[in-house]
Design a protein around this motif. Structure first.
Motif, mmCIF file in Angstrom:
data_model
loop_
_atom_site.group_PDB
_atom_site.id
_atom_site.type_symbol
_atom_site.label_atom_id
_atom_site.label_comp_id
_atom_site.label_asym_id
_atom_site.label_seq_id
_atom_site.Cartn_x
_atom_site.Cartn_y
_atom_site.Cartn_z
ATOM 1 N N ALA A 40 0.659 -1.237 0.038
ATOM 2 C CA ALA A 40 0.046 -0.086 -0.137
ATOM 3 C C ALA A 40 0.792 1.428 0.026
ATOM 4 N N LEU A 41 1.917 1.251 0.780
ATOM 5 C CA LEU A 41 2.757 2.547 0.627
ATOM 6 C C LEU A 41 3.314 2.619 -0.697
ATOM 7 N N LEU A 42 3.944 1.781 -1.546
ATOM 8 C CA LEU A 42 4.284 1.944 -2.859
ATOM 9 C C LEU A 42 3.116 2.550 -3.613
ATOM 10 N N LEU A 43 1.983 1.907 -3.715
ATOM 11 C CA LEU A 43 0.961 2.453 -4.282
ATOM 12 C C LEU A 43 0.425 3.807 -3.996
ATOM 13 N N GLU A 44 0.423 3.993 -2.610
ATOM 14 C CA GLU A 44 0.161 5.486 -2.453
ATOM 15 C C GLU A 44 1.060 6.548 -2.802
ATOM 16 N N LYS A 45 2.308 6.054 -2.782
ATOM 17 C CA LYS A 45 3.254 7.083 -3.398
ATOM 18 C C LYS A 45 3.170 7.511 -4.781
ATOM 19 N N GLU A 46 2.881 6.226 -5.537
ATOM 20 C CA GLU A 46 2.661 6.403 -7.125
ATOM 21 C C GLU A 46 1.428 7.342 -7.276
ATOM 22 N N TYR A 47 0.272 6.865 -6.354
ATOM 23 C CA TYR A 47 -0.913 7.823 -6.661
ATOM 24 C C TYR A 47 -0.801 9.370 -6.224
ATOM 25 N N SER A 48 0.285 9.544 -5.468
ATOM 26 C CA SER A 48 0.548 10.965 -4.913
ATOM 27 C C SER A 48 1.113 11.628 -6.158
ATOM 28 N N ASN A 49 2.266 10.672 -6.917
ATOM 29 C CA ASN A 49 3.107 11.437 -7.922
ATOM 30 C C ASN A 49 1.904 11.591 -8.960
ATOM 31 N N ILE A 50 0.899 10.798 -9.421
ATOM 32 C CA ILE A 50 0.083 11.000 -10.264
ATOM 33 C C ILE A 50 -0.809 12.377 -10.116
ATOM 34 N N ASP A 51 -1.148 12.426 -8.787
ATOM 35 C CA ASP A 51 -1.940 13.639 -8.400
ATOM 36 C C ASP A 51 -1.021 15.137 -8.860
ATOM 37 N N ARG A 52 0.143 14.872 -8.072
ATOM 38 C CA ARG A 52 1.127 16.129 -8.632
ATOM 39 C C ARG A 52 1.267 16.421 -10.226
ATOM 40 N N VAL A 53 1.623 15.526 -10.861
ATOM 41 C CA VAL A 53 1.782 15.682 -12.198
ATOM 42 C C VAL A 53 0.278 15.893 -13.112
ATOM 43 N N LYS A 54 -0.765 15.283 -12.590
ATOM 44 C CA LYS A 54 -2.031 15.868 -12.914
ATOM 45 C C LYS A 54 -2.433 17.443 -12.707
ATOM 46 N N ALA A 55 -1.729 17.645 -11.558
ATOM 47 C CA ALA A 55 -1.928 19.060 -11.212
ATOM 48 C C ALA A 55 -1.275 19.973 -12.126
ATOM 49 N N VAL A 56 -0.034 19.569 -12.358
ATOM 50 C CA VAL A 56 0.929 20.530 -13.363
ATOM 51 C C VAL A 56 0.356 20.552 -14.652
ATOM 52 N N LEU A 57 -0.402 19.428 -15.051
ATOM 53 C CA LEU A 57 -0.802 19.579 -16.362
ATOM 54 C C LEU A 57 -2.034 20.266 -16.514
#
Length: 478
Positions: A40-57
């Protein structure tokens, strides 16, 4: 277990992967190697990265940097062969030195763009300035590569002599003896020139070997950047949701307004409605019943696709989602491939179900079984469904089984697809528009009976009355 291993799980999952806007073959290869995650920790880190890049987009101020980064990814070539040669201490070809210099240039530009966007900490592209400078001794700051004069003190003079001799040769074309002498001189100079260039290439290859790990990491991080931006773009364009995570022991998998990406896109293209559904899954077995046209198979496939997306680090096609992590997702759904491997439909199906039951002894699974034993005789088929459900109900797995059998005498959760509703459309019912009359929502069902709507739908469709009356007579005798 990787995405490549799961590509044949369902065409709908292939559709998701094929819809990703990856910029490079390196990114595509990296995508195929992604593992199914249970941490779950690895997945949450990946989801957080997606959220940050999605915000940049979505932020106008970052559009130029986004464009710059994507352009670098689009120009990237796969350096695996070159880096393998470097790792094995081989002397590189001049084209391979160019590939490394060009790659270093792309990485430096991408790193600057990621820093401007404030996401350099998640992309972590290594600094390749030292690599670039080794291959750019004249500080041209361009990605093309050449054996520069500054690499060896004899190169400038030899190249000047070669140029002068070439000019003399052109002027002495009619003088055979003089031309032959000049040509010999040119050949000798070329030998010296090539020998020096080889020395330079050997030296550069040796100098670059210490950067092999850094270059390998840079290639990985650039591939990850490609994958991460493709995931974020998909999440933005499809309006996917950041899933919350739990375990089968502590909670349920819950989807609100779950939808199938492939089917939703298809329906929108031809102007048909698409109805999302709500569903909860918990440890144990849940039976799902409904009319043949009630979308039960689509439901199973959609749950499977969503679980795969979640555990491969994607956002999911639902308004809200809580996902219980499992060790694997098993889809026992007919796909028309059985004849190709020499097995009958039933043989292929029952072997897969049997293997799944064995795996459930030691693994946490999400098991999705569509109409088990439907191709065998009804008496044995019913017994097989009862056996499968009983054996899987007490395991540490979540199992969804669709079935058309009634009176199963099983103590497990049941859901029913609401199904055919005449009032859902004012249009006359036809074979072409019958889906417009289907309500795909799921209802709790405590009954031992399965919905019997086939004859009613056949009647509304205007089928032969003799067929309907005779079938009704047989039905009443049962």
């Amino acid at each position: 277990m990787t995405i490549r291993d799961k590509l044949n799980a369902d065409p709908g999952f292939n559709y998701v992967i094929d819809s990703m806007e990856l910029m490079s073959s390196t990114g595509r290869r990296f995508l195929m190697q992604q593992p199914l995650l249970t941490d779950a920790l690895l997945l949450e880190k990946e989801y957080s990265n997606i959220d940050r890049v999605k915000a940049v987009l979505t932020e106008e101020c970052h559009q130029q940097s986004v464009s710059t980064l994507l352009h670098q990814l689009m120009q990237m070539h796969d350096l695996q062969g070159t880096l393998l040669n470097l790792q094995h201490h081989m002397t590189l070809e001049e084209i391979e030195l160019f590939e490394i210099k060009s790659f270093a240039f792309l990485c430096m530009t991408a790193a600057r763009a990621s820093k401007d966007m404030g996401i350099d900490d998640i992309l972590s592209i290594p600094d390749l300035h030292e690599v670039f400078n080794i291959l750019d001794p004249d500080r041209t700051n361009i990605p093309s590569f050449y054996i520069y004069d500054s690499y060896h003190p004899d190169l400038p003079d030899i190249r000047r002599q070669l140029k002068a001799k070439q000019t003399l040769l052109e002027k002495s074309e009619s003088k055979t003896e003089e031309s032959a002498t000049i040509q010999q001189q040119i050949n000798s100079l070329f030998e010296q020139h090539n020998a020096i260039q080889h020395q330079v290439i050997v030296r550069l290859s040796d100098n670059l070997q210490s950067f092999h790990s850094t270059l390998q990491e840079a290639l990985k991080q650039m591939a990850y950047a490609d994958l991460l931006f493709a995931k974020a773009t998909l999440a933005k364009e499809w309006n996917l949701s950041h899933p919350h995570l739990t375990t089968l022991e502590l909670g349920k998998t819950c989807y609100r307004s779950l939808w199938n990406p492939r089917l939703k896109s298809h329906n929108e293209e031809i102007g048909l409605r698409y109805q999302p559904v709500d569903i909860e899954l918990s440890k144990g077995v849940c039976l799902i019943t409904g009319a043949n046209m009630a979308g039960k198979t689509v439901l199973l496939k959609t749950v499977g696709i969503s679980q795969l997306m979640a555990q491969f680090g994607f956002f999911v096609p639902a308004a809200e989602a809580t996902v219980a992590l499992v060790d694997d997702i098993i889809l026992c759904i007919g796909d028309g491939q059985n004849e190709m491997n020499g097995l009958s439909s039933y043989a292929s199906e029952i072997i897969k179900i049997s293997d799944t039951i064995r795996r459930a002894d030691n693994e946490k699974l999400l098991i999705l079984i569509d109409e088990p034993a439907r191709t065998t005789n009804p008496i044995e088929g019913k017994a097989i469904v009862q056996s499968v459900a009983k054996l899987l109900d007490k395991r540490n797995s979540a199992t969804l089984i669709t079935t058309h059998y009634s009176q199963l005498e099983l103590n497990c959760r049941r859901l029913r697809v609401k199904g055919f509703v005449e009032s859902m459309s004012d249009s006359p019912l036809t074979p072409e528009n019958i889906n417009s009359f289907m309500d795909y929502s799921l209802l709790p069902d405590e009954s031992e009976e399965v919905p019997q709507e086939a004859l009613r739908i056949a009647s509304i469709l205007g089928c032969d009355s003799r067929l309907l009356d005779t079938a009704t007579e047989f039905l009443q005798r049962q």
